[in-house]
Design an enzyme around this catalytic site. Structure first.
Site, PDB file in Angstrom:
ATOM      1  N   HIS A 180       6.378   4.578  12.429  1.00 47.14           N
ATOM      2  CA  HIS A 180       6.331   4.497  10.964  1.00 47.14           C
ATOM      3  C   HIS A 180       7.297   5.556  10.436  1.00 47.14           C
ATOM      4  CE1 HIS A 180       3.879   4.001   7.102  1.00 47.14           C
ATOM      5  NE2 HIS A 180       4.673   5.030   6.837  1.00 47.14           N
ATOM      6  N   CYS A 196       6.113  10.071  -0.446  1.00 46.43           N
ATOM      7  CA  CYS A 196       4.896  10.846  -0.190  1.00 46.43           C
ATOM      8  C   CYS A 196       4.756  11.905  -1.268  1.00 46.43           C
ATOM      9  CB  CYS A 196       4.953  11.502   1.188  1.00 46.43           C
ATOM     10  SG  CYS A 196       3.516  12.535   1.520  1.00 46.43           S
ATOM     11  N   HIS A 201      10.214   7.135   7.814  1.00 47.83           N
ATOM     12  CA  HIS A 201      10.824   7.155   6.486  1.00 47.83           C
ATOM     13  C   HIS A 201      12.311   7.463   6.633  1.00 47.83           C
ATOM     14  CE1 HIS A 201       7.104   7.395   3.707  1.00 47.83           C
ATOM     15  NE2 HIS A 201       6.745   6.897   4.869  1.00 47.83           N
ATOM     16  N   ASN A 222       9.792   4.358   2.785  1.00 43.94           N
ATOM     17  CA  ASN A 222       9.746   3.854   4.149  1.00 43.94           C
ATOM     18  C   ASN A 222      11.077   3.203   4.489  1.00 43.94           C
ATOM     19  OD1 ASN A 222       6.708   3.882   5.010  1.00 43.94           O
ATOM     20  ND2 ASN A 222       6.719   3.178   2.893  1.00 43.94           N
ATOM     21  N   ARG A 234       0.832  -1.202   0.000  1.00 48.03           N
ATOM     22  CA  ARG A 234       0.000   0.000   0.000  1.00 48.03           C
ATOM     23  C   ARG A 234       0.871   1.259   0.000  1.00 48.03           C
ATOM     24  NH1 ARG A 234      -0.818   4.821   2.580  1.00 48.03           N
ATOM     25  NH2 ARG A 234      -0.488   3.830   4.605  1.00 48.03           N
ATOM     26  N   ASP A 235       1.508   1.566   1.105  1.00 39.99           N
ATOM     27  CA  ASP A 235       2.310   2.788   1.197  1.00 39.99           C
ATOM     28  C   ASP A 235       3.497   2.725   0.240  1.00 39.99           C
ATOM     29  OD1 ASP A 235       2.880   5.300   2.161  1.00 39.99           O
ATOM     30  OD2 ASP A 235       3.907   4.609   3.949  1.00 39.99           O
TER      31      ASP A 235
END
Length: 302
Positions: free
Chosen positions: A208, A241, A210, A250, A15-16
């Protein structure tokens, strides 16, 4: 505080990791294969899709097909991002195990990312939480820009704590704290957790981070010392992002696993299988993994 004896990894690559992939739409079959490979490697929590408007996130336009197409492994939680009630209802039709809502600790980022204020975003989540409770589905909450914002700069730890508490009070079972642009350093990460855990018990918090400035692993070590035992990561370091210029992916799952193994912390995940999966998916995308560990160890000979 002693380091945790075990850590739950929440895998974000499907997903991300893929949602902002620039090289054309990733085929549905490739997304499904990635999720299935990650489950076989030992991942127990995989964020598989995002039920948002394809107008805003074209890469996630096949969320229903992806969720419906996975051969599900027992003991694996397959979750999806559902920012509104419509997204939740669509996800429920696919048999989603768990869903997530996404807020921010920065007013400017909230406006750019989801076109509303922080307060408005939280109000929008209330019917999602209410409906999820009705059907017995757990909801995870995300707070972005917890260590810095591309528009506002530094973010006060108290603001992060405030948004995290609102999500917790609303019923989110876990709050994932995101350094969306990867500007954090260990001291800042520690202070942010210290402030937030005064409002939300630390066992309900996740990290979470990055890796834009190469600080993600150092920051994770710092917050594990503060009691964090849930870490979000993406195989091969996929992701970024679209609203944060220069934000790289990430933190790589492979690098986190290597760190945890070196600390004697249990995850139940096969590092080499994740490395091989990272090489496979980046091969599909036409590049190499950004994981230092993957590049150093290489894929298994077959």
């Amino acid at each position: 505080m002693p380091l945790p004896t075990s850590v739950k990894l929440f895998e974000m690559a499907p997903r991300d990791g893929l949602q902002n992939e620039p090289g054309g739409i990733v085929p549905t079959g490739t997304k499904i294969a990635l999720i299935e490979r990650l489950a076989k490697a030992g991942m127990t929590h995989i964020e598989a899709a995002s039920f948002v408007s394809p107008k805003w996130v074209p890469q996630m336009g096949d969320a229903a097909e992806v969720m419906s197409g996975i051969k599900r492994q027992p003991g694996v939680v397959y979750s999806a991002l559902t920012p509104n009630l419509k997204g939740l209802e669509n996800a429920l039709e696919t048999g989603v195990d768990e869903v997530a809502v996404f807020g921010a600790a920065s007013e400017a980022f909230s406006q750019k990312n989801i076109n509303c204020s922080i307060a408005e975003s939280l109000a929008r989540f209330e019917p999602v939480l209410e409906r999820a409770r009705e059907v017995g589905i757990r909801v995870r909450g995300y707070v972005s820009c917890v260590l810095g914002c591309p528009y506002e700069g530094e973010i006060a730890p108290g603001k992060v704590a405030e948004v995290a508490k609102a999500l917790y009070d609303m019923g989110c079972y876990e709050i994932s704290l995101g350094d969306t642009i990867g500007v954090g350093t260990p001291m800042a990460a520690r202070r942010m957790i210290e402030a937030t855990r005064q409002q939300v018990p630390v066992e309900f918090l996740a990290a979470h981070f990055h890796d834009t400035y190469g600080m993600a692993l150092a920051n994770l070590y710092a917050v594990m010392e503060e009691g964090i035992s849930v870490i979000d990561a993406a195989t091969a370091g996929l992701g970024g992002c679209p609203y944060a210029k220069g934000a790289s992916g990430n933190v790589a799952t492979e690098d986190v696993l290597y760190l945890l193994e070196g600390l004697g912390i249990e995850t139940g995940i096969d590092l080499q299988a994740v490395i091989d999966t990272g090489y496979w998916i980046t091969g599909q995308l036409g590049r190499k993994p950004s994981s230092k560990v993957a590049l150093a160890k290489g894929r298994a000979s077959s």
